[in-house]
Design an enzyme around this catalytic site. Structure first.
Site, short mmCIF file in Angstrom:
data_model
loop_
_atom_site.label_atom_id
_atom_site.label_comp_id
_atom_site.label_asym_id
_atom_site.label_seq_id
_atom_site.Cartn_x
_atom_site.Cartn_y
_atom_site.Cartn_z
N GLU A 1 -1.80 -52.77 23.06
CA GLU A 1 -1.90 -51.37 22.63
C GLU A 1 -3.25 -50.77 23.04
OE1 GLU A 1 0.88 -50.50 21.29
OE2 GLU A 1 1.67 -52.40 20.56
N PHE A 13 7.79 -51.07 25.23
CA PHE A 13 6.78 -50.09 24.82
C PHE A 13 7.01 -49.57 23.41
CE2 PHE A 13 7.77 -49.57 29.38
CZ PHE A 13 6.68 -50.23 29.89
N GLY A 23 -5.65 -59.05 20.16
CA GLY A 23 -4.54 -58.25 20.67
C GLY A 23 -5.02 -57.24 21.68
#
Length: 731
Positions: free
Chosen positions: A698, A233, A695
């Site tokens: 996140e 994380f 991506g």
């Protein structure tokens, strides 16, 4: 050349490393069997600021099995060069055991090395340290900030004064710690002047570079190995002091040293999401068209390093607005340095901006989705660049339909089930589409199998699997005949495993390397008089299941195995690379989401229970739907933790973290997570990278906390501007 058939990419495959993990054969940092390894335990400072005045190590050193106690009085001075080889200026890093200063509670002040872990732990408890203590500064609201970083367009103050509708809101977010399952651990071994470390890291190249700088070595004299990471994380994105301590202890004792941090020590020097005080002033006309925003925010950093993150971007480009002013101030405190934590910057900004948008919608009597639609920009107004893709409107539409948004009663406290107040909320999310230079190496052997290597990391999202899928399709092989290796600084270099950049960066390098090998095989075949493909156009050949054949005549072809064996070739190999285009960007690259949440709030007790969360994502091409779901559901769980539970508490009298354990630092458990669903819009972003990915890791956490906060308002009529949302705030 003809496009390669895509059999693996897009398929919901199970993890190729799954069996290793469930059978215990996947080796994490502390589990490597290094012959002759001894154990190290760090002694932590018990004050928040001051100087060490005395050290009594006699009783600790007298214990059987204790090899050495290392501290600032007997540790060698280390060069701490920067990456260019010059001396690194004071204040850029925490220099362990190099002086008598204590800069935060829990700073390493000594390390005990012993032949057994038990001896090292007992010995560490016997080290006596005396201090000249000073009052630490650990309160964000009471400390002096640095000079701000500013951004401005238009005249936000003047536009606010003339706005028909104005909001002036202050938000506070708690410090959060990463708390991965695997603790930080390092095994260090010296072989003469060469150093090998087995480390929990999200960036083997970064750890390699840092250790070389600290010990004054050439980079290639350091090898970093990290094949599996048990959650990160963001906490393992840099080389922390304990890694240096392990390497120093190994050099001083001339033995391999294993150092594993305790859960408590994970709170004392391996990063955290900093707390913020964030004031947002927002202005619009009576139809909800935004015309001004002023962002003023203060954030924690350490006294010896300045940490910043990308918290300003969302306020500059998410909504159309002619007048924006931002001031971002870091506040140096007697704390360890913060670090990126999932959705860094954007996560905090999203809570503030999306909560304020919901408040504005309620003030105007406009549906929250409609307000956002009215403020959709045509381009990135911070750069005047077109968006590579932006499908937020579609995210809203799909999410509203699937969530049943039309059944939401906009009047707060209007929906009840007995003593439970039911609320629904939503929020938009955005995250930067990051890409960095990366390299990979691919090889096809004469037996028809392939090996691909890159110094990437896998902390859980499935890098082994997704890279194998890309490689298999590019080479025209089945997944089971492709092996992907990562986590070793001997492999081709890659960027950090963070910022949702691995698939775009490493994946594109893998694609390039494998494309080159496939083309080598095709060129070999069309030039080989004995090949069925002799003389055909290379562009007309594809490879499927290890067999090269004509696109319009699949019967005409041959396998890698036959081709390489006949030509006496043991293998074909190529080094691939990827780098974003040089020069100014031509597009604005972001990924987007719309998150919807439903909560039930006990009207008597103020307890909030999340009933369901739905996320809809514009994240480009999805390489592996199964892995994507794992990411999305995990991100939602993290967002629930941020919204309702997670809060690192500091005693400002001495700088001590009072809840440095998983009993008092609360995270969501299965009972907190009833119904989560993720939807991915079909599409790709070829402007961003050759794979068309954006991506995901996140993005999936961003927007969850404000969606829950907005649902809590819809349920209770109580607007909470501080995270986590507690029962006390609702009573």
């Amino acid at each position: 050349m003809s496009p390669q058939p895509q059999a693996a990419v897009g398929a919901p495959l199970s993890r190729v490393d799954g069996r290793l993990k469930v059978t215990g054969k996947a080796l994490y940092a502390a589990e490597h069997d290094v012959d002759g390894a001894v154990h190290a335990v760090i002694v932590d400072a018990s004050i928040g600021r001051g100087r060490i005045t005395a050290l009594d190590t006699g009783p600790a050193e007298a214990l059987p099995g204790v090899l050495k106690v290392i501290h600032h009085r007997n540790a060698p001075k280390l060069p701490y060069r920067d990456n260019s080889g010059s001396n690194n200026p004071e204040g850029r890093r925490l220099r362990v055991f190099q002086d008598d200063r204590v800069r935060f509670h829990g700073q390493p002040v000594a390390v005990v090395v012993a032949t057994t872990l038990e001896a090292a732990q007992h010995s560490a408890s016997l080290v006596r340290v005396r201090y000249e203590a000073e009052q630490p500064s650990t309160d964000l609201s009471a400390a002096e900030p640095d000079e701000p970083t500013r951004y401005a367009r238009g005249d936000a103050d003047a536009a606010l004064r003339s706005a028909a509708v104005r909001l002036d809101l202050t938000y506070r977010t708690a410090r959060n710690h990463h708390n991965p399952m695997e603790p930080h651990a390092t095994i260090a071994r010296w072989d003469g002047a060469e150093l090998t470390v087995w480390d929990k890291t999200q960036w083997v190249v970064g750890t390699q570079t840092e250790l070389a700088a600290v010990f004054g070595l050439e980079t290639n004299a350091v090898r970093v190995i990290s094949p599996f990471v048990g959650g990160g994380f963001g906490t393992a994105l840099r080389c922390w002091p304990h890694v240096v301590v392990a390497a120093l202890a190994a050099r001083e004792t001339r033995r391999p040293v294993k150092l594993v941090l305790s859960r408590k020590q994970m709170y004392l020097g391996t990063g955290y999401r900093p707390s913020y005080e964030y004031r947002l002033r927002l202005g619009s006309d009576r139809r909800g068209r935004l015309n001004a925003a002023v962002h003023e925010l203060d954030a924690e950093t350490s006294s010896y390093e300045k940490f910043t993150e990308s918290i300003l971007a969302a306020g500059q480009m998410l909504y159309s607005m002619p007048n924006v002013s931002q001031a971002y101030r870091t506040v140096p405190l007697d704390l360890p340095t913060p670090l990126y934590m999932r959705g860094p910057g954007f996560q905090t900004a999203s809570f503030v901006i999306e909560s304020a948008m919901d408040e504005l919608a309620h003030r105007l009597g406009v549906d929250p989705i409609e307000l956002r639609r009215r403020n959709e920009p045509n381009e990135d107004e911070s750069t005047n660049l077109p968006f590579s893709t932006r499908r937020l409107r579609e995210c809203y539409a799909v999410g509203a339909r699937e969530f049943g948004w039309d059944r939401r009663n906009p009047r707060p406290r209007a929906t009840r089930e007995g003593d439970l107040l039911i609320g629904r909320g939503m929020a938009a999310g955005v995250y930067d589409t990051a890409r960095m230079p990366a390299r990979a190496r691919a090889r096809v052997d004469a037996d028809g199998t392939a090996l691909v290597e890159a110094a990437a990391t896998d902390m859980g999202p499935g890098t082994y699997t997704s890279q194998t899928q890309v490689a298999a399709d590019a080479l025209g092989l089945t997944v089971r005949t492709v092996t992907f290796r990562l986590g070793d600084s001997l492999y081709p270099p890659t960027p950090p495993h963070g910022g949702s950049m691995t698939m775009a960066s490493v994946g594109s390098a893998t694609l390039d390397a494998c494309n080159q090998v496939r083309r080598q095989a095709i060129e070999l075949a069309v030039g080989d008089r004995e090949s069925p493909l002799y003389g055909v156009a290379a562009d007309d050949v594809v490879v499927r299941s290890g067999r090269l054949h004509l696109t319009n005549d699949p019967a005409r072809g041959e396998t890698y195995r036959r081709l390489l064996t006949r030509n006496a070739r043991t293998h074909l190999t190529a080094d691939g690379s990827f780098a974003p285009p040089s020069g100014p960007e031509r597009h604005s690259f972001y990924a987007y989401n719309a998150t919807f949440a439903e909560v039930a709030v006990d009207a008597t007790l103020g307890l909030v229970r999340v009933r369901r969360v739905l996320g809809v994502y514009d994240a480009g091409r999805i390489i592996s739907p199964k892995l994507a779901d794992s990411q999305a559901l995990g991100g939602m769980v993290g967002g629930i933790g941020t919204a309702l539970l997670e809060h690192t508490v500091t005693d400002h009298r001495d700088g001590r973290i009072v809840n440095a354990d998983l009993a008092d630092y609360l995270v969501p458990v299965n009972a907190d997570i009833p119904d989560l669903k993720a939807i991915y819009l079909d599409g790709e972003d070829r402007e961003a990278d050759p794979l068309g990915v954006k991506g995901l890791g996140e993005l999936v956490m961003i927007g969850v906390a404000p969606a829950i906060a907005n649902a809590v308002f819809n349920a209770t009529g109580r607007r909470v501007r501080e995270l986590p949302i507690t029962a006390e705030a609702l009573l």
